[in-house]
Design an enzyme around this catalytic site. Structure first.
Site, PDB file in Angstrom:
ATOM      1  N   HIS A  72       0.849  -1.193   0.000  1.00 13.95           N
ATOM      2  CA  HIS A  72       0.000   0.000   0.000  1.00 13.95           C
ATOM      3  C   HIS A  72       0.883   1.240   0.000  1.00 13.95           C
ATOM      4  O   HIS A  72       1.797   1.350   0.795  1.00 13.95           O
ATOM      5  CB  HIS A  72      -0.912   0.020   1.228  1.00 13.95           C
ATOM      6  CG  HIS A  72      -2.102  -0.867   1.080  1.00 13.95           C
ATOM      7  ND1 HIS A  72      -3.390  -0.399   1.143  1.00 13.95           N
ATOM      8  CD2 HIS A  72      -2.203  -2.188   0.845  1.00 13.95           C
ATOM      9  CE1 HIS A  72      -4.233  -1.407   0.954  1.00 13.95           C
ATOM     10  NE2 HIS A  72      -3.539  -2.505   0.780  1.00 13.95           N
ATOM     11  N   TYR A 196      -9.422   5.439   7.185  1.00 14.19           N
ATOM     12  CA  TYR A 196      -9.589   5.777   8.602  1.00 14.19           C
ATOM     13  C   TYR A 196     -10.644   6.867   8.666  1.00 14.19           C
ATOM     14  O   TYR A 196     -10.406   7.977   8.186  1.00 14.19           O
ATOM     15  CB  TYR A 196      -8.273   6.295   9.197  1.00 14.19           C
ATOM     16  CG  TYR A 196      -7.236   5.216   9.439  1.00 14.19           C
ATOM     17  CD1 TYR A 196      -6.436   4.722   8.407  1.00 14.19           C
ATOM     18  CD2 TYR A 196      -7.039   4.698  10.723  1.00 14.19           C
ATOM     19  CE1 TYR A 196      -5.485   3.743   8.646  1.00 14.19           C
ATOM     20  CE2 TYR A 196      -6.078   3.727  10.968  1.00 14.19           C
ATOM     21  CZ  TYR A 196      -5.310   3.247   9.936  1.00 14.19           C
ATOM     22  OH  TYR A 196      -4.367   2.272  10.184  1.00 14.19           O
ATOM     23  N   PRO A 288      -4.673   0.123  18.793  1.00 20.37           N
ATOM     24  CA  PRO A 288      -4.318  -0.339  17.448  1.00 20.37           C
ATOM     25  C   PRO A 288      -4.442   0.704  16.326  1.00 20.37           C
ATOM     26  O   PRO A 288      -4.088   0.417  15.189  1.00 20.37           O
ATOM     27  CB  PRO A 288      -5.288  -1.503  17.206  1.00 20.37           C
ATOM     28  CG  PRO A 288      -6.423  -1.275  18.142  1.00 20.37           C
ATOM     29  CD  PRO A 288      -5.880  -0.547  19.314  1.00 20.37           C
ATOM     30  N   LYS A 292       0.719  -0.341  15.211  1.00 20.85           N
ATOM     31  CA  LYS A 292       2.120  -0.436  15.626  1.00 20.85           C
ATOM     32  C   LYS A 292       2.489  -1.686  16.433  1.00 20.85           C
ATOM     33  O   LYS A 292       3.671  -2.016  16.553  1.00 20.85           O
ATOM     34  CB  LYS A 292       2.487   0.793  16.474  1.00 20.85           C
ATOM     35  CG  LYS A 292       2.592   2.073  15.682  1.00 20.85           C
ATOM     36  CD  LYS A 292       3.837   2.079  14.825  1.00 20.85           C
ATOM     37  CE  LYS A 292       3.801   3.125  13.745  1.00 20.85           C
ATOM     38  NZ  LYS A 292       3.771   2.600  12.392  1.00 20.85           N
ATOM     39  N   TYR A 380       3.583   6.374  10.343  1.00 24.60           N
ATOM     40  CA  TYR A 380       2.750   5.228   9.960  1.00 24.60           C
ATOM     41  C   TYR A 380       3.598   4.165   9.253  1.00 24.60           C
ATOM     42  O   TYR A 380       3.491   2.973   9.545  1.00 24.60           O
ATOM     43  CB  TYR A 380       1.610   5.704   9.048  1.00 24.60           C
ATOM     44  CG  TYR A 380       0.534   4.658   8.869  1.00 24.60           C
ATOM     45  CD1 TYR A 380      -0.487   4.526   9.800  1.00 24.60           C
ATOM     46  CD2 TYR A 380       0.553   3.799   7.782  1.00 24.60           C
ATOM     47  CE1 TYR A 380      -1.464   3.554   9.655  1.00 24.60           C
ATOM     48  CE2 TYR A 380      -0.418   2.820   7.624  1.00 24.60           C
ATOM     49  CZ  TYR A 380      -1.423   2.707   8.558  1.00 24.60           C
ATOM     50  OH  TYR A 380      -2.380   1.744   8.425  1.00 24.60           O
TER      51      TYR A 380
HETATM   52  P1  FAD Z   1       1.058 -12.160  21.196  1.00 23.61           P
HETATM   53  O1  FAD Z   1       0.727 -12.162  19.757  1.00 23.61           O
HETATM   54  O2  FAD Z   1      -0.006 -11.827  22.172  1.00 23.61           O
HETATM   55  O3  FAD Z   1       1.664 -13.584  21.531  1.00 23.61           O
HETATM   56  C1  FAD Z   1       1.862 -14.027  22.861  1.00 23.61           C
HETATM   57  C2  FAD Z   1       1.769 -15.537  22.895  1.00 23.61           C
HETATM   58  O4  FAD Z   1       2.046 -16.000  24.201  1.00 23.61           O
HETATM   59  C3  FAD Z   1       0.381 -16.051  22.552  1.00 23.61           C
HETATM   60  O5  FAD Z   1       0.466 -17.037  21.561  1.00 23.61           O
HETATM   61  C4  FAD Z   1      -0.159 -16.585  23.862  1.00 23.61           C
HETATM   62  O6  FAD Z   1      -1.061 -17.648  23.678  1.00 23.61           O
HETATM   63  C5  FAD Z   1       1.119 -17.016  24.540  1.00 23.61           C
HETATM   64  N1  FAD Z   1       1.022 -17.073  26.006  1.00 23.61           N
HETATM   65  C6  FAD Z   1       0.391 -16.201  26.828  1.00 23.61           C
HETATM   66  N2  FAD Z   1       0.516 -16.585  28.116  1.00 23.61           N
HETATM   67  C7  FAD Z   1       1.252 -17.708  28.105  1.00 23.61           C
HETATM   68  C8  FAD Z   1       1.715 -18.594  29.117  1.00 23.61           C
HETATM   69  N3  FAD Z   1       1.435 -18.369  30.395  1.00 23.61           N
HETATM   70  N4  FAD Z   1       2.445 -19.667  28.764  1.00 23.61           N
HETATM   71  C9  FAD Z   1       2.748 -19.905  27.449  1.00 23.61           C
HETATM   72  N5  FAD Z   1       2.316 -19.099  26.445  1.00 23.61           N
HETATM   73  C10 FAD Z   1       1.586 -18.035  26.767  1.00 23.61           C
HETATM   74  N6  FAD Z   1      -0.264  -4.422  15.433  1.00 23.61           N
HETATM   75  C11 FAD Z   1       0.278  -3.922  14.286  1.00 23.61           C
HETATM   76  O7  FAD Z   1       1.505  -3.770  14.218  1.00 23.61           O
HETATM   77  N7  FAD Z   1      -0.483  -3.586  13.187  1.00 23.61           N
HETATM   78  C12 FAD Z   1      -1.817  -3.737  13.205  1.00 23.61           C
HETATM   79  O8  FAD Z   1      -2.453  -3.487  12.170  1.00 23.61           O
HETATM   80  C13 FAD Z   1      -2.444  -4.203  14.427  1.00 23.61           C
HETATM   81  N8  FAD Z   1      -3.771  -4.365  14.507  1.00 23.61           N
HETATM   82  C14 FAD Z   1      -4.307  -5.017  15.588  1.00 23.61           C
HETATM   83  C15 FAD Z   1      -5.654  -5.272  15.581  1.00 23.61           C
HETATM   84  C16 FAD Z   1      -6.229  -5.943  16.661  1.00 23.61           C
HETATM   85  C17 FAD Z   1      -7.694  -6.205  16.637  1.00 23.61           C
HETATM   86  C18 FAD Z   1      -5.410  -6.411  17.742  1.00 23.61           C
HETATM   87  C19 FAD Z   1      -6.002  -7.199  18.891  1.00 23.61           C
HETATM   88  C20 FAD Z   1      -4.058  -6.142  17.749  1.00 23.61           C
HETATM   89  C21 FAD Z   1      -3.506  -5.449  16.685  1.00 23.61           C
HETATM   90  N9  FAD Z   1      -2.137  -5.185  16.649  1.00 23.61           N
HETATM   91  C22 FAD Z   1      -1.592  -4.583  15.537  1.00 23.61           C
HETATM   92  C23 FAD Z   1      -1.280  -5.597  17.753  1.00 23.61           C
HETATM   93  C24 FAD Z   1      -0.596  -6.933  17.527  1.00 23.61           C
HETATM   94  O9  FAD Z   1      -1.531  -7.927  17.189  1.00 23.61           O
HETATM   95  C25 FAD Z   1       0.177  -7.344  18.782  1.00 23.61           C
HETATM   96  O10 FAD Z   1       0.982  -6.262  19.175  1.00 23.61           O
HETATM   97  C26 FAD Z   1       1.052  -8.589  18.533  1.00 23.61           C
HETATM   98  O11 FAD Z   1       0.251  -9.741  18.560  1.00 23.61           O
HETATM   99  C27 FAD Z   1       2.165  -8.726  19.579  1.00 23.61           C
HETATM  100  O12 FAD Z   1       2.862  -9.934  19.386  1.00 23.61           O
HETATM  101  P2  FAD Z   1       3.494 -10.714  20.605  1.00 23.61           P
HETATM  102  O13 FAD Z   1       4.176 -11.895  20.016  1.00 23.61           O
HETATM  103  O14 FAD Z   1       4.253  -9.785  21.455  1.00 23.61           O
HETATM  104  O15 FAD Z   1       2.258 -11.158  21.508  1.00 23.61           O
HETATM  105  C1  DHB Z   2      -5.513  -3.147  10.508  1.00 22.97           C
HETATM  106  C2  DHB Z   2      -5.365  -3.033  11.867  1.00 22.97           C
HETATM  107  C3  DHB Z   2      -5.040  -1.809  12.417  1.00 22.97           C
HETATM  108  O1  DHB Z   2      -4.872  -1.688  13.748  1.00 22.97           O
HETATM  109  C4  DHB Z   2      -4.861  -0.692  11.614  1.00 22.97           C
HETATM  110  O2  DHB Z   2      -4.543   0.497  12.175  1.00 22.97           O
HETATM  111  C5  DHB Z   2      -5.007  -0.823  10.246  1.00 22.97           C
HETATM  112  C6  DHB Z   2      -5.343  -2.051   9.684  1.00 22.97           C
HETATM  113  C7  DHB Z   2      -5.872  -4.468   9.928  1.00 22.97           C
HETATM  114  O3  DHB Z   2      -6.058  -5.411  10.697  1.00 22.97           O
HETATM  115  O4  DHB Z   2      -5.997  -4.587   8.700  1.00 22.97           O
END
Ligand code: FAD
Ligand code: DHB
Length: 384
Positions: A72, A196, A288, A292, A380
């Site tokens: 994009h 947005y 979100p 980031k 962004y």
């Molecule tokens: P997680 O993905 O949460 O992984 C942690 C893992 O640890 C999980 O698999 C969990 O099951 C496991 N775990 C937890 N507790 C335990 C335990 N006690 N023992 C063993 N395992 C355990 N970020 C972006 O950059 N861009 C986006 O567009 C964006 N959009 C988002 C939209 C939504 C709706 C949401 C919810 C989040 C969004 N985010 C976005 C944020 C992004 O998804 C998270 O920041 C990302 O998942 C972080 O990764 P992580 O590996 O740190 O944690």
């Molecule tokens: C998506 C998630 C976001 O948090 C965002 O700012 C833009 C797009 C997505 O899941 O596509």
């Protein structure tokens, strides 16, 4: 059992760290409490910054991302009857983002680790951290894993951060008075780019996953449940918030995934204690709106993998000691940007006309000023 780095959590942070360590000849074991199927289906982020894509490609796990990801070169800001494009390609030549579902990144990383003989334990129970100051080890389901270092990549609700003794970590937090309802629908995107939208009814976001699948988010009350949102209500609200400019019609289709996410900013300082290093959502979360969270998780483990490489190669802990400091600048920049985007685009108080005018005034400014638009684009797309 023994390994060099015990990793808790098979999200993007834990899996990528395990892969980056493997490329440097460092052993790790990943302990994940959910099933493989569950983590591969968990629908979350979709926007990969330029640097995140570079990291995945350089690490050899970007083939499908390059094939199926959607590059994009801009996003649309919509407010009232105005729709304005932030053109990354004009403001920041050569820099772009890629839309590719987080669970696809997770699938690619799991496949790469398993193909290389990597050790990922799914559905482990009762993970606990011990002796973090000196000779750390993990216990889980009756087993013991001795490690040189532990990486807490277990997300916001994990066990790593609470394992640090009281008084060591300082936490900073802001809760927002709303949540996001996210859906996936089997319908082609209604526009080529992300939209947005700021409206008096609340925020809405048009995104996508493929030419056949759209992703949408709606600002909703914090105590709402996905069950409060039958499909017709979702489409009606999305139409009310997105069909505000002449000629734009929202295409609708079958909704096959629905989830509600609370909105919060959170940072822990430092991101380490003894031989424990926190990465990704375990150390910080952002609302979100700025897309980031996943990108910060990738940035953290890039720094951590390099520091661990130096540690195991030379015995020097200098880079490890500076891990938090190296990460926190980026973390706070992302916190600010995410707070700013959230504040700009969401409805805070339905009676606050003053607040509404401020939002529209600032959107007008971004629309009129190349400098303001460039600031948004630079944040962004992601700082180098
Ligand atoms: P997680 O993905 O949460 O992984 C942690 C893992 O640890 C999980 O698999 C969990 O099951 C496991 N775990 C937890 N507790 C335990 C335990 N006690 N023992 C063993 N395992 C355990 N970020 C972006 O950059 N861009 C986006 O567009 C964006 N959009 C988002 C939209 C939504 C709706 C949401 C919810 C989040 C969004 N985010 C976005 C944020 C992004 O998804 C998270 O920041 C990302 O998942 C972080 O990764 P992580 O590996 O740190 O944690
Ligand atoms: C998506 C998630 C976001 O948090 C965002 O700012 C833009 C797009 C997505 O899941 O596509």
């Amino acid at each position: 059992m023994r390994t060099q780095v015990g990793i808790i959590g098979a999200g993007p942070a834990g899996l990528l760290l395990s892969h980056l360590l493997h490329l440097r000849g460092i052993s790790s074991v990943v302990l994940e409490k959910r099933s493989r199927d569950h983590v591969e289906r968990r629908v979350r982020a979709g926007v990969l910054e330029h640097g995140t894509v570079d990291t995945l490609v350089q690490a050899g796990v970007g083939a499908r991302l390059l094939r199926e990801g959607l590059p994009h070169h801009g996003i649309e800001l919509r407010y009232g009857a105005e729709s304005h494009r932030i053109a990354f390609d004009e403001l920041l030549p050569g820099r772009s983002i890629t839309v590719y579902g987080q669970q696809e990144v997770v699938k690619d990383l799991i496949a790469a680790r398993l193909a290389a003989g990597g050790d990922i334990r799914f559905e482990v129970t009762d993970v606990a951290l011990h002796a973090l100051e000196d000779r750390p080890y993990l216990t889980f389901g009756g087993e013991r894993l001795d490690c040189d270092v532990i990486a807490g990549c277990d997300g916001f609700h994990g066990v790593s951060r609470p394992a640090v003794p009281d008084g060591v970590l300082t936490t900073y937090e802001r809760a927002y008075p709303f949540a996001w309802l996210g859906i996936l629908a089997r319908v082609p995107p209604s526009a080529e780019e992300l939209i947005y939208a700021r409206t008096d009814r609340g925020f809405a976001l048009h995104s996508m996953r493929s030419p056949e699948v759209s992703r949408f988010y709606l600002q909703v009350p914090p105590d709402t449940s996905a069950d409060d949102w039958p499909d017709e209500r979702i489409w009606a609200e999305l139409k009310a918030r997105l069909e505000t400019v002449p000629g734009f019609t929202l295409a609708t289709g079958e909704i096959f995934d629905k989830g509600v996410t609370p909105m919060r900013g959170f940072v822990t300082e430092p991101m380490q204690y003894g031989r424990l290093y926190l990465a990704g959502d375990a150390a910080h979360i952002v609302p979100p709106t700025g897309a980031k969270g996943l990108n910060l998780a990738v940035a953290d483990v890039r720094v951590l993998a390099e520091a661990l490489d130096a540690f195991f190669a030379t015995g020097s802990a200098d880079l490890l000691d500076g891990y938090s400091r190296a990460c926190l600048k980026r973390v706070w920049r992302a916190q600010h940007f995410s707070w700013w985007m959230t504040t700009l685009l969401h409805t805070f108080d339905t009676d606050d006309d003053y607040g509404r005018r401020l939002q529209v005034s600032h959107l007008d400014y971004i629309t009129a000023s190349e400098a303001a638009a460039t600031t948004l684009a630079e944040n962004y797309v992601g700082l180098p």
